[in-house]
Each structure stands twice: as C-alpha cells, then as structure tokens.
Design a protein around this motif. Structure first.
Motif, PDB file in Angstrom:
ATOM      1  N   ALA A  76      21.604  10.149  -7.748  1.00 16.68           N
ATOM      2  CA  ALA A  76      20.257  10.616  -7.417  1.00 16.68           C
ATOM      3  C   ALA A  76      20.244  11.399  -6.107  1.00 16.68           C
ATOM      4  CB  ALA A  76      19.298   9.431  -7.328  1.00 16.68           C
ATOM      5  N   HIS A  77      21.035  10.962  -5.147  1.00 20.81           N
ATOM      6  CA  HIS A  77      21.065  11.640  -3.840  1.00 20.81           C
ATOM      7  C   HIS A  77      21.656  13.037  -3.969  1.00 20.81           C
ATOM      8  CE1 HIS A  77      22.700  12.655   0.162  1.00 20.81           C
ATOM      9  NE2 HIS A  77      21.630  12.022   0.607  1.00 20.81           N
ATOM     10  N   VAL A  78      22.746  13.174  -4.716  1.00 18.77           N
ATOM     11  CA  VAL A  78      23.409  14.473  -4.833  1.00 18.77           C
ATOM     12  C   VAL A  78      22.605  15.416  -5.718  1.00 18.77           C
ATOM     13  CG1 VAL A  78      25.491  15.648  -5.650  1.00 18.77           C
ATOM     14  CG2 VAL A  78      25.676  13.478  -4.407  1.00 18.77           C
ATOM     15  N   VAL A  79      22.154  14.928  -6.856  1.00 17.83           N
ATOM     16  CA  VAL A  79      21.439  15.786  -7.806  1.00 17.83           C
ATOM     17  C   VAL A  79      20.130  16.298  -7.212  1.00 17.83           C
ATOM     18  CG1 VAL A  79      20.195  15.764 -10.008  1.00 17.83           C
ATOM     19  CG2 VAL A  79      22.489  14.802  -9.873  1.00 17.83           C
ATOM     20  N   SER A  80      19.424  15.448  -6.477  1.00 19.42           N
ATOM     21  CA  SER A  80      18.129  15.856  -5.918  1.00 19.42           C
ATOM     22  C   SER A  80      18.234  16.382  -4.501  1.00 19.42           C
ATOM     23  CB  SER A  80      17.168  14.667  -5.942  1.00 19.42           C
ATOM     24  OG  SER A  80      17.599  13.660  -5.039  1.00 19.42           O
ATOM     25  N   GLY A  81      19.435  16.415  -3.941  1.00 21.99           N
ATOM     26  CA  GLY A  81      19.588  16.862  -2.571  1.00 21.99           C
ATOM     27  C   GLY A  81      19.040  15.870  -1.560  1.00 21.99           C
ATOM     28  N   GLY A  82      18.961  14.613  -1.945  1.00 26.07           N
ATOM     29  CA  GLY A  82      18.487  13.575  -1.044  1.00 26.07           C
ATOM     30  C   GLY A  82      16.978  13.442  -0.983  1.00 26.07           C
ATOM     31  N   THR A  83      16.247  14.201  -1.799  1.00 25.50           N
ATOM     32  CA  THR A  83      14.782  14.178  -1.748  1.00 25.50           C
ATOM     33  C   THR A  83      14.175  13.279  -2.818  1.00 25.50           C
ATOM     34  OG1 THR A  83      14.573  16.097  -3.221  1.00 25.50           O
ATOM     35  CG2 THR A  83      14.783  16.531  -0.851  1.00 25.50           C
ATOM     36  N   GLY A  84      14.925  13.005  -3.886  1.00 26.06           N
ATOM     37  CA  GLY A  84      14.365  12.248  -5.003  1.00 26.06           C
ATOM     38  C   GLY A  84      13.501  13.087  -5.914  1.00 26.06           C
ATOM     39  N   LEU A 136      13.559   9.448  -7.588  1.00 32.78           N
ATOM     40  CA  LEU A 136      13.558   8.666  -6.342  1.00 32.78           C
ATOM     41  C   LEU A 136      13.958   7.228  -6.662  1.00 32.78           C
ATOM     42  CD1 LEU A 136      12.927   8.642  -3.288  1.00 32.78           C
ATOM     43  CD2 LEU A 136      10.593   7.945  -3.883  1.00 32.78           C
ATOM     44  N   PHE A 137      15.259   6.962  -6.668  1.00 28.14           N
ATOM     45  CA  PHE A 137      15.729   5.598  -6.868  1.00 28.14           C
ATOM     46  C   PHE A 137      15.343   4.743  -5.663  1.00 28.14           C
ATOM     47  CE2 PHE A 137      19.471   6.457  -9.976  1.00 28.14           C
ATOM     48  CZ  PHE A 137      18.549   6.891 -10.912  1.00 28.14           C
ATOM     49  N   TYR A 138      15.267   3.458  -5.891  1.00 30.38           N
ATOM     50  CA  TYR A 138      14.872   2.535  -4.827  1.00 30.38           C
ATOM     51  C   TYR A 138      15.844   2.608  -3.652  1.00 30.38           C
ATOM     52  CZ  TYR A 138      12.836  -1.693  -2.816  1.00 30.38           C
ATOM     53  OH  TYR A 138      12.214  -2.580  -1.990  1.00 30.38           O
ATOM     54  N   THR A 139      17.139   2.666  -3.952  1.00 27.98           N
ATOM     55  CA  THR A 139      18.131   2.753  -2.880  1.00 27.98           C
ATOM     56  C   THR A 139      18.007   4.064  -2.116  1.00 27.98           C
ATOM     57  OG1 THR A 139      19.699   3.574  -4.537  1.00 27.98           O
ATOM     58  CG2 THR A 139      19.791   1.226  -4.006  1.00 27.98           C
ATOM     59  N   GLY A 191       0.788  -1.220   0.000  1.00 29.42           N
ATOM     60  CA  GLY A 191       0.000   0.000   0.000  1.00 29.42           C
ATOM     61  C   GLY A 191       0.821   1.271   0.000  1.00 29.42           C
ATOM     62  N   ASP A 192       2.131   1.151  -0.177  1.00 29.80           N
ATOM     63  CA  ASP A 192       3.025   2.315  -0.144  1.00 29.80           C
ATOM     64  C   ASP A 192       3.193   2.852  -1.563  1.00 29.80           C
ATOM     65  OD1 ASP A 192       4.923   4.233   0.258  1.00 29.80           O
ATOM     66  OD2 ASP A 192       6.353   2.933   1.295  1.00 29.80           O
ATOM     67  N   ALA A 193       2.613   4.025  -1.832  1.00 31.47           N
ATOM     68  CA  ALA A 193       2.677   4.606  -3.178  1.00 31.47           C
ATOM     69  C   ALA A 193       4.106   5.002  -3.550  1.00 31.47           C
ATOM     70  CB  ALA A 193       1.752   5.823  -3.258  1.00 31.47           C
ATOM     71  N   ARG A 194       4.867   5.481  -2.591  1.00 30.89           N
ATOM     72  CA  ARG A 194       6.243   5.883  -2.892  1.00 30.89           C
ATOM     73  C   ARG A 194       7.123   4.667  -3.183  1.00 30.89           C
ATOM     74  NH1 ARG A 194       9.455   9.728   0.533  1.00 30.89           N
ATOM     75  NH2 ARG A 194      10.218  10.412  -1.524  1.00 30.89           N
ATOM     76  N   PHE A 195       6.828   3.543  -2.572  1.00 37.03           N
ATOM     77  CA  PHE A 195       7.555   2.314  -2.882  1.00 37.03           C
ATOM     78  C   PHE A 195       7.363   1.938  -4.347  1.00 37.03           C
ATOM     79  CE2 PHE A 195       6.710  -2.245  -3.563  1.00 37.03           C
ATOM     80  CZ  PHE A 195       7.996  -2.739  -3.466  1.00 37.03           C
ATOM     81  N   TRP A 196       6.125   1.958  -4.822  1.00 40.88           N
ATOM     82  CA  TRP A 196       5.859   1.610  -6.218  1.00 40.88           C
ATOM     83  C   TRP A 196       6.453   2.644  -7.165  1.00 40.88           C
ATOM     84  CZ3 TRP A 196       4.662  -3.128  -7.015  1.00 40.88           C
ATOM     85  CH2 TRP A 196       3.911  -3.849  -6.072  1.00 40.88           C
ATOM     86  N   ASN A 197       6.427   3.907  -6.766  1.00 39.78           N
ATOM     87  CA  ASN A 197       7.030   4.937  -7.616  1.00 39.78           C
ATOM     88  C   ASN A 197       8.537   4.756  -7.703  1.00 39.78           C
ATOM     89  OD1 ASN A 197       6.789   7.758  -8.963  1.00 39.78           O
ATOM     90  ND2 ASN A 197       8.399   8.017  -7.435  1.00 39.78           N
ATOM     91  N   ALA A 198       9.181   4.458  -6.572  1.00 38.93           N
ATOM     92  CA  ALA A 198      10.629   4.231  -6.580  1.00 38.93           C
ATOM     93  C   ALA A 198      10.990   3.018  -7.430  1.00 38.93           C
ATOM     94  CB  ALA A 198      11.146   4.052  -5.154  1.00 38.93           C
TER      95      ALA A 198
END
Length: 316
Positions: free
Chosen positions: A252-260, A267-270, A83-90
């Motif tokens: 992904a962490h550096v480019v997005s500032g850790g927000t995805g 928002l990569f899975y890792t 039921g986690d929408a962000r999980f499926w998006n990642a």
C-alpha cells in the motif's frame, strides 16, 4: 521358616554413596551451551520487542512529537480515535482487504497443493517457483513492479488492448485500487501451499483406497477424507495469513506513494499509523493506534481458537 523367607527377612545393605544415581557429567555442560545459544534471542526479545512495546504503551497516554518531552494526556488519544474519520476508513479498508484476500489466497493454495500432490513430474521445481512470490511479495521491488503492471500503460491494459478492451488506470480509480493489492496478496500463496502440500502427504493412502472400494467419487473423498483431516493445517494457515494481512504495509505504501490514495482507498491501518508517526510526528496517537491494532488481532485470534473447536478435527 524356609530359606527364601530367611533371605527376605535378612536386612538389606544400605545403599552406599557410590551406588546412588549421579548426575551426568555432560548435563551441566549441555545446559550451559543451551543458555549461550539462547542468549542472543533473549537479548533481542527484551531489547527489540519487550522494551519498545512497554515504551509504546506508555507513549499512547502522552502527547509526544519526538522533538519535545512527552506530556501525559491520559485517555485522550484513545478518545480521539472515536471521532477520527480516517481511522474508521483505514479500519474498513483493512478489514475488507483481510476478508477478501485471505480466503482467496488459502483457496488458491489448497487447490494448487491438491494438483501438485498427484505426483507431477518436476515437483521440486514447481514447488520452488510457486513459493518464490511468498518471499518477495512484501518487498519494495515487487510493489514497484505491481505499480507498473497495473498502470495506465501497464501490462494488464496492453493485454486487454489486444482484445479491443479499453483499459483504465487501475491504481488511480478508487473502486479498483484496493483490488490490485488484494490480487497481489493472493499471488503470494506459495507459503500456505507448501504447508498444505506437507499436510496432504501425511494423509494415509489406505483411507482413499477404502473410499474408492466403497464407490466414493473424487469430490466425496475430498469432502469426507481430505478436508476433515486437513482442518488443522487450514486453521494454522488461516491464523498466520490473517495476522499477516492485518499487518500489511509495504504494497500500500509503495503503490500509493505513502498517501493511501486515491481518496484513501488503499489506506491500510498500518499505513495510517506510519503517517501519524513519521509524517505528522504524533507519536502518542500513533502508539495508541498500534495498541488498538494489537488488541484487535489478539481478539480475532482468540475468536478463531474458540470457533476452531467446532470445525477443526485432530487425531484424537
């Protein structure tokens, strides 16, 4: 009875203790040296890999926030994934990244390896120059540089401005942010390129000479000789790059500032695992996410091995 028969019938002397094969004196010493050199690796395997893996598996069945004691919750963390929408998006973002970047990376690596295999002058310099991005591609410095290149005032927009094209902030547009990370991964094609180049050097030149005598074109030689004999190398690079792309994190962490961001488009899975573990301090849920990723990578690798029987050709 002849003399020969008499000699054969005569009882043979029993093998004395001194005549029996003895173990080499240096063997035990070499075996001990091997154990000494393997000890640091074994310690690392147990302390850094095996024990943390078992601990994370246990934590995936608990509610644990680092500050308190783990509370056993059973399969609740795994049920929460559904039921986690962000999980499926990642998961969608990561699969898109893998499906696009890995084939492009391998295609660029193979194409450049074919060019360098033709005996280019200064091959060592070119090979080192192309391999260097593979060493730096996952570093924080390159990710920061990438953010500057694709920024609103970055180099890409400056080049487009010379041609009268109005650029945009590539990293802040949800439809283009992921594309910049795909380009970054494709740019790090040096490692598979070197492996492809080594494989090309192992193909016998006699096969190409025979094909040219038969009137085969360059493209026909590539389809009938180069590509079939290179399929084990393609398979090897495919496995490595697929696993590495699923584990991508730093860009992904550096480019997005850790927000995805923006809008979870990078928002990569890792990165999502990192957010749950070290931002929300939900270690139990993060461990469950990590084990799902492990199972998915293992399943995809197994499928690759099963399908390889149909398109990978070995010497036998």
């Amino acid at each position: 009875m002849t003399q020969t028969d008499t000699d054969l019938a005569a009882p043979q002397p029993a093998m004395t203790l001194s005549a029996q094969p003895t173990r080499k004196k240096g063997f035990g010493r070499q075996e001990g040296a091997a154990h000494v050199f393997l000890t640091p690796w074994l310690i690392g395997l147990v302390a850094i890999t095996s024990i943390p893996m078992v601990a994370s598996l246990a934590l995936s069945f608990t509610d644990y926030n680092i500050l308190g004691r783990p509370t056993f919750v059973g399969w609740e963390n795994y049920e929460r994934l559904l039921g986690d929408a962000r999980f499926w998006n990642a998961a969608e973002v990561t699969v898109t990244y893998v499906l696009i970047s890995v084939p492009l990376q391998l295609a660029f690596a193979l194409a450049l390896a074919l060019v360098l295999d033709k005996g280019v002058r200064g091959l060592t310099i070119y090979r080192s120059a192309y391999y260097l991005p593979s060493l730096l591609g996952a570093s924080v410095a390159v990710a920061v540089l990438w953010r500057q290149i694709f920024g609103h005032q970055g180099m890409i927009n400056q080049i487009l401005g010379y041609f009268g094209v109005q650029g945009e902030n590539w990293l802040q547009n949800p439809s283009t942010a992921l594309s910049t990370l795909i380009v970054l991964n494709v740019w790090t094609f040096g490692a598979p390129m070197v492996i492809f180049l080594a494989g090309l050097r192992q193909i016998p030149e006699e096969l190409y000479e025979a094909a040219r005598v038969d009137g085969a074109s360059t493209m026909r030689q590539f389809r009938s000789i180069t590509l079939p004999l290179l399929t084990p190398i393609v398979f090897f690079n495919l496995i490595l790059q697929t696993i590495g792309s699923f584990q991508a994190f730093t860009p992904a962490h550096v480019v997005s500032g850790g927000t995805g961001g923006p809008v979870d488009s990078t928002l990569f899975y890792t990165l999502y695992i990192y957010q749950q573990a070290f931002v929300n301090f939900d270690m139990g849920y993060a461990s469950a996410l990590a084990w799902v990723l492990l199972v998915v990578i293992a399943a995809i690798t197994a499928v690759h091995f099963l399908l390889s029987k149909r398109w990978v050709f070995y010497g036998d």
